[in-house]
Scaffold this motif. Sequence first.
Motif, PDB file in Angstrom:
ATOM      1  N   ALA A   1       7.319 -13.574  -9.179  1.00 42.86           N
ATOM      2  CA  ALA A   1       8.327 -12.796  -8.448  1.00 42.86           C
ATOM      3  C   ALA A   1       8.080 -11.299  -8.618  1.00 42.86           C
ATOM      4  CB  ALA A   1       9.723 -13.161  -8.931  1.00 42.86           C
ATOM      5  N   CYS A   2       7.711 -10.876  -9.822  1.00 41.96           N
ATOM      6  CA  CYS A   2       7.418  -9.454 -10.051  1.00 41.96           C
ATOM      7  C   CYS A   2       6.178  -9.018  -9.270  1.00 41.96           C
ATOM      8  CB  CYS A   2       7.225  -9.186 -11.541  1.00 41.96           C
ATOM      9  SG  CYS A   2       8.737  -9.273 -12.508  1.00 41.96           S
ATOM     10  N   VAL A   3       5.170  -9.886  -9.207  1.00 44.51           N
ATOM     11  CA  VAL A   3       3.965  -9.572  -8.430  1.00 44.51           C
ATOM     12  C   VAL A   3       4.321  -9.442  -6.948  1.00 44.51           C
ATOM     13  CG1 VAL A   3       1.722 -10.463  -7.670  1.00 44.51           C
ATOM     14  CG2 VAL A   3       2.354 -10.592 -10.072  1.00 44.51           C
ATOM     15  N   SER A   4       5.140 -10.358  -6.444  1.00 43.23           N
ATOM     16  CA  SER A   4       5.547 -10.302  -5.031  1.00 43.23           C
ATOM     17  C   SER A   4       6.337  -9.034  -4.738  1.00 43.23           C
ATOM     18  CB  SER A   4       6.392 -11.521  -4.673  1.00 43.23           C
ATOM     19  OG  SER A   4       5.632 -12.682  -4.791  1.00 43.23           O
ATOM     20  N   LEU A   5       7.234  -8.681  -5.631  1.00 45.45           N
ATOM     21  CA  LEU A   5       8.020  -7.464  -5.456  1.00 45.45           C
ATOM     22  C   LEU A   5       7.116  -6.235  -5.477  1.00 45.45           C
ATOM     23  CD1 LEU A   5      10.791  -6.155  -5.171  1.00 45.45           C
ATOM     24  CD2 LEU A   5      10.961  -6.166  -7.658  1.00 45.45           C
ATOM     25  N   ALA A   6       6.176  -6.195  -6.401  1.00 43.59           N
ATOM     26  CA  ALA A   6       5.247  -5.062  -6.485  1.00 43.59           C
ATOM     27  C   ALA A   6       4.395  -4.966  -5.219  1.00 43.59           C
ATOM     28  CB  ALA A   6       4.350  -5.201  -7.715  1.00 43.59           C
ATOM     29  N   CYS A   7       3.924  -6.083  -4.707  1.00 45.04           N
ATOM     30  CA  CYS A   7       3.124  -6.079  -3.469  1.00 45.04           C
ATOM     31  C   CYS A   7       3.954  -5.574  -2.297  1.00 45.04           C
ATOM     32  CB  CYS A   7       2.583  -7.473  -3.167  1.00 45.04           C
ATOM     33  SG  CYS A   7       1.290  -8.002  -4.296  1.00 45.04           S
ATOM     34  N   GLY A   8       5.209  -5.989  -2.237  1.00 46.75           N
ATOM     35  CA  GLY A   8       6.094  -5.507  -1.180  1.00 46.75           C
ATOM     36  C   GLY A   8       6.307  -4.008  -1.257  1.00 46.75           C
ATOM     37  N   LEU A   9       6.499  -3.494  -2.464  1.00 52.48           N
ATOM     38  CA  LEU A   9       6.686  -2.049  -2.632  1.00 52.48           C
ATOM     39  C   LEU A   9       5.413  -1.273  -2.286  1.00 52.48           C
ATOM     40  CD1 LEU A   9       8.788  -1.994  -5.919  1.00 52.48           C
ATOM     41  CD2 LEU A   9       9.549  -1.307  -3.637  1.00 52.48           C
ATOM     42  N   ILE A  10       4.265  -1.813  -2.672  1.00 52.79           N
ATOM     43  CA  ILE A  10       2.989  -1.155  -2.370  1.00 52.79           C
ATOM     44  C   ILE A  10       2.789  -1.065  -0.860  1.00 52.79           C
ATOM     45  CG2 ILE A  10       0.482  -1.457  -2.495  1.00 52.79           C
ATOM     46  CD1 ILE A  10       0.941  -2.548  -5.357  1.00 52.79           C
ATOM     47  N   CYS A  11       3.131  -2.125  -0.133  1.00 52.09           N
ATOM     48  CA  CYS A  11       2.982  -2.122   1.331  1.00 52.09           C
ATOM     49  C   CYS A  11       4.036  -1.248   2.003  1.00 52.09           C
ATOM     50  CB  CYS A  11       3.079  -3.548   1.869  1.00 52.09           C
ATOM     51  SG  CYS A  11       1.692  -4.589   1.379  1.00 52.09           S
ATOM     52  N   TRP A  12       5.205  -1.160   1.411  1.00 50.87           N
ATOM     53  CA  TRP A  12       6.318  -0.415   2.013  1.00 50.87           C
ATOM     54  C   TRP A  12       6.123   1.106   1.896  1.00 50.87           C
ATOM     55  CZ3 TRP A  12      10.606   2.190  -0.513  1.00 50.87           C
ATOM     56  CH2 TRP A  12      11.591   2.592   0.378  1.00 50.87           C
ATOM     57  N   ARG A  13       5.526   1.563   0.814  1.00 47.45           N
ATOM     58  CA  ARG A  13       5.381   3.014   0.582  1.00 47.45           C
ATOM     59  C   ARG A  13       4.648   3.743   1.714  1.00 47.45           C
ATOM     60  NH1 ARG A  13       4.011   2.744  -5.845  1.00 47.45           N
ATOM     61  NH2 ARG A  13       6.155   2.377  -6.555  1.00 47.45           N
ATOM     62  N   PRO A  14       3.491   3.283   2.178  1.00 47.34           N
ATOM     63  CA  PRO A  14       2.833   3.998   3.284  1.00 47.34           C
ATOM     64  C   PRO A  14       3.650   3.952   4.574  1.00 47.34           C
ATOM     65  CG  PRO A  14       1.318   2.409   2.307  1.00 47.34           C
ATOM     66  CD  PRO A  14       2.644   2.209   1.657  1.00 47.34           C
ATOM     67  N   LEU A  15       4.346   2.844   4.803  1.00 47.05           N
ATOM     68  CA  LEU A  15       5.180   2.745   6.000  1.00 47.05           C
ATOM     69  C   LEU A  15       6.322   3.754   5.948  1.00 47.05           C
ATOM     70  CD1 LEU A  15       5.383  -1.136   6.318  1.00 47.05           C
ATOM     71  CD2 LEU A  15       4.006   0.430   7.691  1.00 47.05           C
ATOM     72  N   LYS A  16       6.877   3.946   4.776  1.00 55.02           N
ATOM     73  CA  LYS A  16       7.973   4.891   4.590  1.00 55.02           C
ATOM     74  C   LYS A  16       7.496   6.313   4.885  1.00 55.02           C
ATOM     75  CE  LYS A  16      11.123   6.604   1.087  1.00 55.02           C
ATOM     76  NZ  LYS A  16      11.455   6.584  -0.333  1.00 55.02           N
ATOM     77  N   ARG A  17       6.276   6.638   4.420  1.00 52.93           N
ATOM     78  CA  ARG A  17       5.729   7.989   4.654  1.00 52.93           C
ATOM     79  C   ARG A  17       5.518   8.264   6.138  1.00 52.93           C
ATOM     80  NH1 ARG A  17       1.019   7.350   1.286  1.00 52.93           N
ATOM     81  NH2 ARG A  17       2.032   6.425  -0.458  1.00 52.93           N
ATOM     82  N   HIS A  18       5.043   7.278   6.873  1.00 51.85           N
ATOM     83  CA  HIS A  18       4.771   7.479   8.306  1.00 51.85           C
ATOM     84  C   HIS A  18       6.048   7.560   9.115  1.00 51.85           C
ATOM     85  CE1 HIS A  18       0.462   7.289   8.169  1.00 51.85           C
ATOM     86  NE2 HIS A  18       0.521   6.197   7.433  1.00 51.85           N
ATOM     87  N   ARG A  19       7.104   6.960   8.635  1.00 51.61           N
ATOM     88  CA  ARG A  19       8.355   6.958   9.379  1.00 51.61           C
ATOM     89  C   ARG A  19       9.075   8.287   9.293  1.00 51.61           C
ATOM     90  NH1 ARG A  19      13.420   2.849   8.791  1.00 51.61           N
ATOM     91  NH2 ARG A  19      14.210   3.229  10.865  1.00 51.61           N
ATOM     92  N   SER A  20       8.983   8.980   8.149  1.00 53.01           N
ATOM     93  CA  SER A  20       9.732  10.239   8.009  1.00 53.01           C
ATOM     94  C   SER A  20       9.043  11.420   8.618  1.00 53.01           C
ATOM     95  CB  SER A  20       9.994  10.587   6.571  1.00 53.01           C
ATOM     96  OG  SER A  20       9.415   9.828   5.622  1.00 53.01           O
TER      97      SER A  20
END
Length: 88
Positions: free
Chosen positions: A69-88
Amino acid sequence: MLGDKGYDSNPHCKELRKRRILPVISRKGAPNTKGLDKLRNVVEQTFALLHQFKRLAVRWERRTELHDACVSLACGLICWRPLKRHRS
């Protein structure tokens, strides 16, 4: 499966073939398999990103499902960070 020269041994190849996996491993003393370096860099970078999370760098959980579960959460956060940067 692509492998580095460090995995060029008969026991490794036999085990992979037993599992019906075709090993593509550079032989010791021969030039590297084309494109293997690019793939290895992506894998090493992903491991480095995962180890930024302390719970993954030092495994505290004894139960496998909590670690997964921690690995899945970390992978989700890693993928989400670049998306967050492009959105703002």
